[in-house]
Design an enzyme around this catalytic site. Structure first.
Site, short mmCIF file in Angstrom:
data_model
loop_
_atom_site.label_atom_id
_atom_site.label_comp_id
_atom_site.label_asym_id
_atom_site.label_seq_id
_atom_site.Cartn_x
_atom_site.Cartn_y
_atom_site.Cartn_z
N ASN A 151 0.85 -1.19 0.00
CA ASN A 151 0.00 0.00 0.00
C ASN A 151 0.89 1.25 0.00
O ASN A 151 1.73 1.42 0.89
CB ASN A 151 -0.90 -0.05 1.25
CG ASN A 151 -1.82 1.15 1.33
OD1 ASN A 151 -1.40 2.28 1.15
ND2 ASN A 151 -3.09 0.91 1.60
N ASP A 185 -0.20 4.52 -0.10
CA ASP A 185 -0.91 5.75 0.27
C ASP A 185 0.00 6.77 0.96
O ASP A 185 -0.13 7.98 0.76
CB ASP A 185 -2.06 5.44 1.26
CG ASP A 185 -3.17 4.64 0.63
OD1 ASP A 185 -3.19 4.48 -0.60
OD2 ASP A 185 -4.03 4.16 1.40
N HIS A 186 0.91 6.26 1.80
CA HIS A 186 1.70 7.19 2.61
C HIS A 186 2.73 7.96 1.80
O HIS A 186 3.19 9.02 2.23
CB HIS A 186 2.34 6.47 3.80
CG HIS A 186 1.31 5.98 4.77
ND1 HIS A 186 0.53 6.84 5.52
CD2 HIS A 186 0.88 4.74 5.06
CE1 HIS A 186 -0.32 6.15 6.24
NE2 HIS A 186 -0.13 4.87 5.98
N ARG A 194 3.04 19.01 1.04
CA ARG A 194 3.57 20.23 0.44
C ARG A 194 2.79 20.67 -0.81
O ARG A 194 3.07 21.72 -1.38
CB ARG A 194 5.04 20.01 0.05
CG ARG A 194 5.98 20.10 1.23
CD ARG A 194 6.06 21.53 1.73
NE ARG A 194 6.70 21.62 3.00
CZ ARG A 194 8.00 21.94 3.18
NH1 ARG A 194 8.77 22.15 2.15
NH2 ARG A 194 8.48 22.03 4.39
N HIS A 245 -5.70 3.52 -1.65
CA HIS A 245 -7.04 3.85 -1.16
C HIS A 245 -7.40 5.24 -1.68
O HIS A 245 -6.79 6.23 -1.28
CB HIS A 245 -7.00 3.84 0.38
CG HIS A 245 -8.34 4.06 1.02
ND1 HIS A 245 -8.53 3.93 2.38
CD2 HIS A 245 -9.56 4.39 0.51
CE1 HIS A 245 -9.81 4.18 2.67
NE2 HIS A 245 -10.45 4.47 1.55
N ARG A 296 -9.61 7.91 -1.27
CA ARG A 296 -10.61 8.36 -0.30
C ARG A 296 -11.52 9.42 -0.90
O ARG A 296 -11.11 10.16 -1.78
CB ARG A 296 -9.91 8.94 0.94
CG ARG A 296 -9.37 7.88 1.86
CD ARG A 296 -8.82 8.52 3.12
NE ARG A 296 -8.58 7.51 4.13
CZ ARG A 296 -9.46 7.17 5.08
NH1 ARG A 296 -10.62 7.79 5.16
NH2 ARG A 296 -9.17 6.24 5.95
N HIS A 351 -4.96 11.72 0.26
CA HIS A 351 -3.61 11.31 -0.19
C HIS A 351 -3.61 10.92 -1.66
O HIS A 351 -3.16 11.68 -2.51
CB HIS A 351 -2.96 10.26 0.72
CG HIS A 351 -3.86 9.17 1.24
ND1 HIS A 351 -4.68 8.41 0.44
CD2 HIS A 351 -4.04 8.69 2.50
CE1 HIS A 351 -5.32 7.53 1.18
NE2 HIS A 351 -4.96 7.67 2.44
N THR A 355 -7.01 6.54 9.94
CA THR A 355 -6.88 5.42 9.01
C THR A 355 -8.14 4.58 9.14
O THR A 355 -8.99 4.87 9.98
CB THR A 355 -5.60 4.60 9.33
OG1 THR A 355 -5.50 3.52 8.41
CG2 THR A 355 -5.62 4.04 10.74
N GLU A 362 -11.00 -9.44 3.07
CA GLU A 362 -9.72 -9.04 3.65
C GLU A 362 -9.95 -8.91 5.15
O GLU A 362 -10.79 -8.11 5.59
CB GLU A 362 -9.21 -7.72 3.07
CG GLU A 362 -7.88 -7.33 3.74
CD GLU A 362 -7.23 -6.07 3.18
OE1 GLU A 362 -7.52 -5.69 2.02
OE2 GLU A 362 -6.43 -5.47 3.91
N HIS A 410 -3.67 -4.54 7.80
CA HIS A 410 -3.81 -3.41 8.72
C HIS A 410 -2.94 -3.60 9.95
O HIS A 410 -3.10 -4.58 10.68
CB HIS A 410 -5.25 -3.14 9.17
CG HIS A 410 -5.48 -1.67 9.37
ND1 HIS A 410 -5.03 -1.00 10.49
CD2 HIS A 410 -6.02 -0.72 8.57
CE1 HIS A 410 -5.32 0.28 10.37
NE2 HIS A 410 -5.90 0.48 9.21
N GLY A 411 -2.00 -2.70 10.11
CA GLY A 411 -1.13 -2.71 11.29
C GLY A 411 -0.06 -3.79 11.26
O GLY A 411 0.65 -3.99 12.25
N GLY A 451 1.13 -1.37 4.39
CA GLY A 451 1.54 -0.04 3.97
C GLY A 451 2.47 0.66 4.94
O GLY A 451 3.65 0.82 4.69
N1 PXP Z 1 -5.85 -3.02 4.13
C1 PXP Z 1 -6.80 -2.05 4.17
C2 PXP Z 1 -8.17 -2.39 3.70
C3 PXP Z 1 -6.49 -0.74 4.59
O1 PXP Z 1 -7.45 0.21 4.61
C4 PXP Z 1 -5.17 -0.45 4.98
C5 PXP Z 1 -4.82 0.95 5.41
O2 PXP Z 1 -4.94 1.82 4.35
C6 PXP Z 1 -4.21 -1.47 4.91
C7 PXP Z 1 -4.59 -2.75 4.51
C8 PXP Z 1 -2.78 -1.23 5.26
O3 PXP Z 1 -2.66 -0.93 6.61
P1 PXP Z 1 -1.25 -0.46 7.17
O4 PXP Z 1 -0.94 0.85 6.51
O5 PXP Z 1 -1.49 -0.33 8.64
O6 PXP Z 1 -0.25 -1.52 6.81
#
Ligand code: PXP
Length: 245
Positions: A7, A9-10, A18, A43, A45, A50, A100, A151, A191-192, A213
């Protein structure tokens, strides 16, 4: 063997800080691919905090691996997905004020809207995954409304600190995986997840893909993105028979 979805996104979060063109998530995707990413996850949004529409379009054109588009189950987003045609859409709950994605979808409550949107995406041959907490009722409903994949939200597992709590969270995940395998629905997880907590899950071979991510992008700041992805890829594909699950 499980796959790794990265992922990015970050990377876009840093760019938006910026408001300029860098760092570009499209460049990040190239490095993630070189590091061994099996798919790229973004993602989009509703508040576009982002990832931007332009990123999704360019990624769809340039990626060598599948694109997993995470989004809310709204008319606007489904239209967008149908025009872009990613390999997979992952439907997630979305709240404007959250930092998040805080929890899984309530598939039981929102089944009608989800089913309508799954059908529309299926009509365009887009596979659909539903992001759910490790809960059997949510899984059963996801299966009933024809989701291709679930998921599993691993946030609670990732936040657990005490061994008993970790064990408890793992049990819930394993229970859902075991029923999902019987129902023949695909299984992703995310996630996490990070370089320390991935091991017990990496041993569950039924998990098709991990979506990770924040920990990868954080490590990339110091180690470089290709290296950070490659290290995580080694961990998700490592099966350790001494792990409890
Ligand atoms: N899966 C889903 C559905 C998510 O929304 C996210 C966060 O955007 C992730 C995975 C990745 O999570 P993390 O950034 O904590 O690894």
């Amino acid at each position: 063997m499980s796959k790794l979805g990265v992922n990015i996104d970050h990377i876009a979060t840093l760019r938006q800080a910026r408001g300029g063109p860098e760092p570009d998530p499209v460049s990040a995707a190239v490095l993630a691919e070189l590091g061994g990413a099996d798919s790229i996850v973004v993602h989009l949004r509703e508040d576009r905090r982002h990832i931007q529409d332009r990123d999704v379009r360019l990624l769809r054109e340039t990626l060598q691996v599948p694109l997993d588009l995470e989004m809310a189950a709204t008319e606007e987003m489904v239209k967008m997905a149908i025009s872009i045609r990613p390999y997979l859409v992952t439907l997630v709950p979305e709240k404007r004020k959250e930092l998040t994605t805080e929890g899984g979808l309530d598939v039981v409550v929102h089944k009608d809207n989800l089913k309508k949107n799954i059908d529309l995406l299926h009509d365009t041959n887009i596979k659909v995954s539903l992001f759910i907490d490790p809960d059997l009722e949510q899984l059963k409903m996801a299966h009933k409304i024809n989701a291709d994949i679930i998921e599993i939200h691993t946030g609670q597992y990732a936040r657990a600190v005490q061994p008993a709590e970790i064990e408890e969270e793992l049990k819930k995940i394993v229970q859902v995986i075991s029923m999902a395998s019987k129902l023949k629905i695909g299984i992703n997880a995310g996630h996490g997840l990070n370089y320390r907590n991935i091991a017990p899950l990496a041993c569950i071979t039924a998990i098709g893909e991990f979506n990770i991510g924040h920990s990868i992008i954080s490590r990339a700041v110091f180690a470089g993105l290709k290296e950070a992805v490659s290290e995580m890829k080694q961990l998700v594909t490592r099966y350790d028979k001494n792990q409890p699950f």
